[in-house]
Design an enzyme around this catalytic site. Structure first.
Site, PDB file in Angstrom:
ATOM      1  N   ALA A 157     -65.005  11.484  11.024  1.00  0.00           N
ATOM      2  CA  ALA A 157     -64.387  11.133   9.738  1.00  0.00           C
ATOM      3  C   ALA A 157     -65.327  10.222   8.951  1.00  0.00           C
ATOM      4  O   ALA A 157     -65.515  10.396   7.741  1.00  0.00           O
ATOM      5  CB  ALA A 157     -63.043  10.453   9.980  1.00  0.00           C
TER       6      ALA A 157
ATOM      7  N   GLN B 147     -60.340   6.372  15.347  1.00  0.00           N
ATOM      8  CA  GLN B 147     -61.718   5.869  15.363  1.00  0.00           C
ATOM      9  C   GLN B 147     -62.707   7.031  15.333  1.00  0.00           C
ATOM     10  O   GLN B 147     -63.732   7.027  16.028  1.00  0.00           O
ATOM     11  CB  GLN B 147     -61.956   4.999  16.599  1.00  0.00           C
ATOM     12  CG  GLN B 147     -61.359   3.616  16.478  1.00  0.00           C
ATOM     13  CD  GLN B 147     -61.950   2.821  15.297  1.00  0.00           C
ATOM     14  OE1 GLN B 147     -63.119   2.943  14.986  1.00  0.00           O
ATOM     15  NE2 GLN B 147     -61.126   1.995  14.672  1.00  0.00           N
ATOM     16  N   SER B 148     -62.435   8.025  14.510  1.00  0.00           N
ATOM     17  CA  SER B 148     -63.287   9.210  14.476  1.00  0.00           C
ATOM     18  C   SER B 148     -64.648   8.926  13.828  1.00  0.00           C
ATOM     19  O   SER B 148     -64.717   8.508  12.664  1.00  0.00           O
ATOM     20  CB  SER B 148     -62.555  10.303  13.680  1.00  0.00           C
ATOM     21  OG  SER B 148     -63.440  11.347  13.361  1.00  0.00           O
ATOM     22  N   ASN B 149     -65.698   9.174  14.587  1.00  0.00           N
ATOM     23  CA  ASN B 149     -67.056   9.101  14.022  1.00  0.00           C
ATOM     24  C   ASN B 149     -67.243  10.195  12.994  1.00  0.00           C
ATOM     25  O   ASN B 149     -67.931  10.033  11.994  1.00  0.00           O
ATOM     26  CB  ASN B 149     -68.103   9.305  15.120  1.00  0.00           C
ATOM     27  CG  ASN B 149     -68.003   8.255  16.190  1.00  0.00           C
ATOM     28  OD1 ASN B 149     -68.099   7.079  15.901  1.00  0.00           O
ATOM     29  ND2 ASN B 149     -67.786   8.683  17.436  1.00  0.00           N
TER      30      ASN B 149
END
Ligand SMILES: Cc1ncc(COP(=O)(O)O)c(C=O)c1O
Length: 344
Positions: free
Chosen positions: A83, A79-81
């Site tokens: 990325a 859930q990387s912001n």
């Protein structure tokens, strides 16, 4: 112009911001806590659902273009912001993007992960115990891409590099301008602390402008000792880029690592309470990983009597809200426990 601003202007950036984000007084929360609470709304930056990264990526994108890159490559949690926003920034600049993400508890095709696929990133999901250890996988991917004739520009996890930290020199200067326009004096500042890029850059800018209010960094993953080492690292790097003496006094600042929970991304009870509190009192959505942890620390400090009646506190909402959707199950459990949800 202040020397720090002059020094900043020497560094090229590719614009991703359209103007300042709002600085808002939270009237209901202020009344409830008998404080003056201000929120800097960097969750509202103008790129693919907002957050801290557009400020940071403006400088990294300039470096990528200067190096003749044809794609960006980065890594992070499922859930990387970072990325999401690196992919969006790449698309804005007409580049491709590849992301190496950890397979973890939050890897549903929801929130940030969904947006990364939507924007057409080349996604590599890899099993790892700790998403902060993904670099080895990224370096292998970069070698493969180079062998195929691509020109990748690597941006490390969380997007924090000496140059990207300059984005929060910008962010802090913008905030200082708004505080001065709104005639607000501060007694305290809170930011989330991941790699510490935001915290270090804001601290440096506020101190350069003579603002002595204590800074509070709420760690989201690392113990306090590591956070302080990171602060030393980014402080030295920024001093170098901005032609400042590295031993300029940093003033009062503290890091708190007791609000992390079990691990990075753990939806703590106090964090979930903070999400409900901001949603119900102000109609503002926090994210479970950064802003909710920061508010849980701030609320605990209020309970401990750290802030006296009428004092003024500034908090930074650094974004991350799309992750909320991947956390629907613990949020539903929390709402049910509190008797606020009987359906589902
Ligand atoms: C929404 C959000 N807030 C805060 C941070 C942490 O910023 P820093 O790594 O500069 O401490 C991140 C980093 O990934 C983030 O995604």
């Amino acid at each position: 112009m202040h020397p720090i601003e002059l020094a900043l202007r020497k560094h090229p950036k590719v614009p991703l911001m359209d103007g300042p984000t709002p600085l808002q007084r939270l009237d209901h929360l202020s009344a409830a806590l008998d404080l003056n609470i201000y929120l800097k709304r960097d969750d509202l930056t103008p790129l693919a659902l907002g957050g801290d990264k557009p400020r940071k990526l403006e400088y990294e994108l300039a470096r990528a273009q200067a190096a003749g890159a044809d794609m960006l490559v980065t890594c992070g949690s499922a859930q990387s912001n970072h990325a999401r926003l690196t992919t969006a920034a790449a698309r804005r600049a007409g580049l491709d993007c590849a992301v190496v993400l950890s397979q973890d508890e939050w890897q549903a095709l929801q929130g940030n992960l969904l947006t990364v696929y939507l924007m057409g990133a080349d996604v590599h999901l890899v099993p790892t115990a700790d998403h902060w250890d993904l670099e080895q996988h990224v370096f292998e991917l970069i070698d493969t891409l180079k062998a195929q004739g691509r020109r990748p520009h690597y941006i490390p996890i969380s997007g924090t590099t000496p140059h990207s930290c300059l984005g929060y020199i910008d962010g802090a200067l913008e905030t200082l301008g708004q505080l001065s326009e709104q005639r607000v004096g501060l007694d305290a500042i809170y930011t989330p602390f991941g790699t510490g890029g935001i915290f270090s850059a804001m601290l440096m800018t506020f101190r350069a402008h003579g603002i002595a209010a204590p800074f509070h960094g709420i760690s989201v993953n690392r113990p306090k000792s590591t956070c302080l080492e990171n602060l030393d690292h980014w402080w030295a790097a920024l001093s170098d880029l901005l032609d400042r003496a590295p031993d300029e006094p940093r003033g009062e600042h503290q890091i708190f690592d007791e609000f992390i929970g079990r691990e990075y991304g753990d939806p703590t009870e106090a964090g979930l309470d903070a999400i409900l509190m901001l949603a119900e009192s102000e109609g503002i959505l926090l994210d479970p990983v950064y802003s909710a942890k920061m508010f849980s620390g701030f609320f605990q400090h209020c309970q401990d009597g750290r802030w006296a009646s009428g004092q003024t506190v500034l908090l930074l909402h650094s974004g991350g809200v799309p992750a909320l959707f991947a956390y629907h199950a613990p949020i539903a459990r929390h709402l049910k426990k509190q008797g606020r949800l009987s359906e589902f």
